[in-house]
Design an enzyme around this catalytic site. Structure first.
Site, PDB file in Angstrom:
ATOM      1  N   GLU A 189      27.850  64.725  32.607  1.00 36.44           N
ATOM      2  CA  GLU A 189      28.547  63.272  33.892  1.00 36.44           C
ATOM      3  C   GLU A 189      26.940  62.194  34.113  1.00 36.44           C
ATOM      4  O   GLU A 189      27.253  61.602  34.972  1.00 36.44           O
ATOM      5  CB  GLU A 189      28.158  64.392  35.221  1.00 36.44           C
ATOM      6  CG  GLU A 189      28.249  65.368  35.394  1.00 36.44           C
ATOM      7  CD  GLU A 189      30.060  65.606  35.391  1.00 36.44           C
ATOM      8  OE1 GLU A 189      30.652  64.516  34.908  1.00 36.44           O
ATOM      9  OE2 GLU A 189      30.718  67.094  35.429  1.00 36.44           O
ATOM     10  N   ARG A 235      27.611  52.131  29.194  1.00 33.31           N
ATOM     11  CA  ARG A 235      29.028  52.521  29.188  1.00 33.31           C
ATOM     12  C   ARG A 235      29.140  50.603  29.457  1.00 33.31           C
ATOM     13  O   ARG A 235      29.016  50.839  30.929  1.00 33.31           O
ATOM     14  CB  ARG A 235      29.277  52.760  30.149  1.00 33.31           C
ATOM     15  CG  ARG A 235      29.762  54.193  29.396  1.00 33.31           C
ATOM     16  CD  ARG A 235      30.995  54.985  30.002  1.00 33.31           C
ATOM     17  NE  ARG A 235      31.033  54.946  31.533  1.00 33.31           N
ATOM     18  CZ  ARG A 235      32.097  55.758  32.019  1.00 33.31           C
ATOM     19  NH1 ARG A 235      33.621  55.259  31.426  1.00 33.31           N
ATOM     20  NH2 ARG A 235      32.332  55.518  33.301  1.00 33.31           N
ATOM     21  N   GLY A 252      48.717  53.470  34.380  1.00 28.58           N
ATOM     22  CA  GLY A 252      49.799  53.745  35.270  1.00 28.58           C
ATOM     23  C   GLY A 252      50.812  52.409  35.062  1.00 28.58           C
ATOM     24  O   GLY A 252      52.023  52.017  36.070  1.00 28.58           O
ATOM     25  N   ASP A 328      37.028  60.403  28.625  1.00 29.24           N
ATOM     26  CA  ASP A 328      37.225  61.429  28.336  1.00 29.24           C
ATOM     27  C   ASP A 328      38.484  61.658  26.967  1.00 29.24           C
ATOM     28  O   ASP A 328      39.588  60.634  27.096  1.00 29.24           O
ATOM     29  CB  ASP A 328      38.016  62.211  28.620  1.00 29.24           C
ATOM     30  CG  ASP A 328      36.339  62.536  30.573  1.00 29.24           C
ATOM     31  OD1 ASP A 328      35.430  62.513  30.229  1.00 29.24           O
ATOM     32  OD2 ASP A 328      36.712  62.597  31.587  1.00 29.24           O
ATOM     33  N   TRP A 380      27.300  58.843  36.169  1.00 30.88           N
ATOM     34  CA  TRP A 380      28.578  58.456  35.850  1.00 30.88           C
ATOM     35  C   TRP A 380      29.844  58.676  36.846  1.00 30.88           C
ATOM     36  O   TRP A 380      30.857  57.951  37.130  1.00 30.88           O
ATOM     37  CB  TRP A 380      29.261  58.370  34.895  1.00 30.88           C
ATOM     38  CG  TRP A 380      30.297  59.789  34.289  1.00 30.88           C
ATOM     39  CD1 TRP A 380      29.937  60.665  34.972  1.00 30.88           C
ATOM     40  CD2 TRP A 380      31.085  59.757  33.603  1.00 30.88           C
ATOM     41  NE1 TRP A 380      31.112  61.259  34.427  1.00 30.88           N
ATOM     42  CE2 TRP A 380      32.126  60.801  33.430  1.00 30.88           C
ATOM     43  CE3 TRP A 380      32.080  58.315  32.288  1.00 30.88           C
ATOM     44  CZ2 TRP A 380      32.345  61.128  32.390  1.00 30.88           C
ATOM     45  CZ3 TRP A 380      33.033  58.797  31.887  1.00 30.88           C
ATOM     46  CH2 TRP A 380      33.422  60.259  32.033  1.00 30.88           C
ATOM     47  N   ASP A 437      30.761  71.325  35.573  1.00 29.78           N
ATOM     48  CA  ASP A 437      32.868  71.332  36.005  1.00 29.78           C
ATOM     49  C   ASP A 437      33.454  71.110  37.893  1.00 29.78           C
ATOM     50  O   ASP A 437      34.045  71.360  38.561  1.00 29.78           O
ATOM     51  CB  ASP A 437      33.243  72.189  35.648  1.00 29.78           C
ATOM     52  CG  ASP A 437      33.003  71.429  34.258  1.00 29.78           C
ATOM     53  OD1 ASP A 437      33.306  70.449  33.742  1.00 29.78           O
ATOM     54  OD2 ASP A 437      32.208  72.352  33.165  1.00 29.78           O
TER      55      ASP A 437
END
Length: 501
Positions: A189, A235, A252, A328, A380, A437
């Site tokens: 994370e 990032r 999308g 991911d 993040w 998780d």
């Protein structure tokens, strides 16, 4: 060729421990879908690029808990069965849609081709597990491999001895599977607390990832953290969010396959997005040519975005800059059906545009290292702080995790010269209970009941074993540990002696 700057693509592959823990919509189905639709095609893309002579294609993080699953014979048998069932479902769809829209028939045909191709890939390269496939790419220099703590815990919430043990166990497990100890990690994370860099340095970790806001957006170079000598990479959200952000991104587009719309009799996804406000029953059938056009358009847009960002960084800093885009792995193919095709187009186009494509290691070798920095507590997740994993919604999980760690550390050390299978299993259950998780799924209301149940199952098992050991019932603890191993499968390299050493 013009040196526009350096681009690093970082992919993070992770799923929680799932074998023997249920089927769709949670549990093993997640693992099989992600492997079939993301891991197989993304790894195949890198392999094909390597065969063409490409090196340092991307930086790939594989969490130890995922590597263990993808090497586990139980999970491999299940995946093979799932791939066969996928082909059968595609055949059934061909009959079900006979006489229907030709586009639906093409969906069935494409699914059958994809399924049979995945079966061939699995039987040819993956039947002995992921680690042999991964090791070939690492040995050949096609990727830089990132590791991490054993079971993907949110490290800032771990007691120091537990944090140290989890990281060491994870790095050792990766070395045993691939022959390489990662010099870098994607911290679970991107969770960070001030001072963690010294633990990284002690474990041999030389670089790790943080989210851009932790560096106030100044992500143009790797930065030494304090006086530790450990580098952090941030990032670049301006570029990363072009693909996938909390609110928007390429997947999308109306032309792309809709992830959420199922044909339930077949389990396939025959629709395109069509429109954000269009109900599932009104979605248009998927059109491969339309999607291919969107892939080309979005690949070109991304390359232009990277170029614009690098040119702005050069103007600001007077030297070629660095862009790190991190995602991911499961986005590419699983969540976003066209993701692997988009990746292939981008990785092919960037070098021709004058951009050096390399790994985090390659970026350091190219000189993209800036001044030291002091990092704030960060992640993040939402708010870029710890609220997802330490917020009010999960206060019970946080309290239970803290109590479990205290109970674990309060146990006296066992005989140092002999491994105790009961202690090994106890540590395994405790680390699985502490996985990040569960809090993420609760906070985001994604299978929250399942997440709470899994955290409780592993926490209760750890507590049971701790109680037996504490009361001197060592033989009973060993028998119980053997029962748990038999019902839940093996997991990685965990030598509990190292926690108390």
């Amino acid at each position: 060729m013009t040196d526009e700057g350096t681009f690093c693509l970082v992919l993070h592959s992770h799923l929680p421990w799932l074998p023997h823990h249920g089927a769709w919509p949670v549990g093993e189905e997640w693992l099989y879908q992600a492997c079939a639709h993301s891991y197989l095609p993304v790894v195949d893309l890198v392999r094909r690029l390597a065969e063409r002579g490409h090196r340092d294609v991307l930086t790939l993080g594989v969490t130890p808990v995922l590597a263990a699953q993808l090497d586990d014979p139980y999970a491999l048998r299940g995946l093979h069965d799932w791939l066969g069932n996928w082909a059968l479902r595609a055949q059934y769809a061909a009959g079900r849609w006979r006489g229907a829209d030709p586009l639906l028939r093409e969906v069935a045909s494409a699914e059958y081709r994809a399924a049979t191709g995945a079966i061939e890939e699995f039987e040819t390269r993956w039947r002995h597990g992921f680690s042999p496939v991964l090791r070939e790419l690492v040995d050949g220099g096609a990727i830089e491999l990132l590791g991490g703590p054993a079971t993907h815990p949110f490290q800032p919430l771990l007691r120091e001895p537990v944090r140290r043990f989890a990281l060491r166990a994870g790095l050792d497990d990766t070395r045993l599977r691939t022959g390489h100890t990662p010099a870098g990690i994607w911290a679970p994370e991107c969770g960070y607390a001030p001072g963690m860099e010294h633990g990284y340095a002690a474990a041999g970790v030389r670089r790790f990832l943080v989210d851009g806001p932790a560096l106030h957006g100044d992500t143009h170079a790797a930065r030494p953290v304090g006086d530790s000598g450990v580098l952090c990479f941030g990032r670049d959200l301006e570029v990363t969010y072009r693909v996938w952000s909390p609110k928007a991104g390429y997947p999308g587009d109306p032309a792309y396959r809709d992830f959420h719309t199922f044909d339930h009799p077949t389990g396939l996804k025959p629709s395109r997005v069509t429109g954000k406000q269009v109900p599932p029953e009104s979605k248009r059938p998927y059109e491969p040519e339309l999607a291919a056009g969107a892939v080309a358009r979005h690949a070109a847009d991304f390359v232009a975005t990277v170029l614009a960002r690098l040119r702005a960084l050069r103007e600001r800093h007077g030297a070629p800059g660095l862009v790190v885009a991190a995602y991911d792995t499961e986005l590419f193919g699983h969540w976003w059906h066209e993701g692997p095709a988009w990746l292939a187009a981008v990785l092919d186009a960037l070098p021709g545009a004058g951009v050096r494509v390399t790994t985090l290691r390659g970026a350091i070798e190219a000189g993209h290292v800036g001044a030291p920095v002091e990092l704030p507590a960060s992640s993040w997740g939402s708010g870029k702080d710890w609220r997802v994993w330490d917020g009010e919604q999960v206060s019970d999980l946080v309290s239970a995790g803290a109590a479990l760690q205290d109970e674990l550390l309060a146990l006296p050390a066992g005989p140092g010269d002999v491994r105790d299978p009961a202690r090994d299993q106890l540590v395994r259950e405790a680390l699985l209970a502490l996985s990040s998780d569960w809090a993420f799924m609760v906070t985001k209301d994604s299978a929250a009941d399942y997440a709470r149940r899994r955290a409780k199952i592993h926490g209760d098992r750890a507590g049971e074993l701790a109680g037996l050991l504490r009361s001197g019932q060592h033989e009973r603890a060993r028998r119980r540990a053997a029962e748990l191993r038999a019902t839940d499968g093996p997991f990685g390299r965990l030598d509990a002696r190292e926690l108390w050493s």
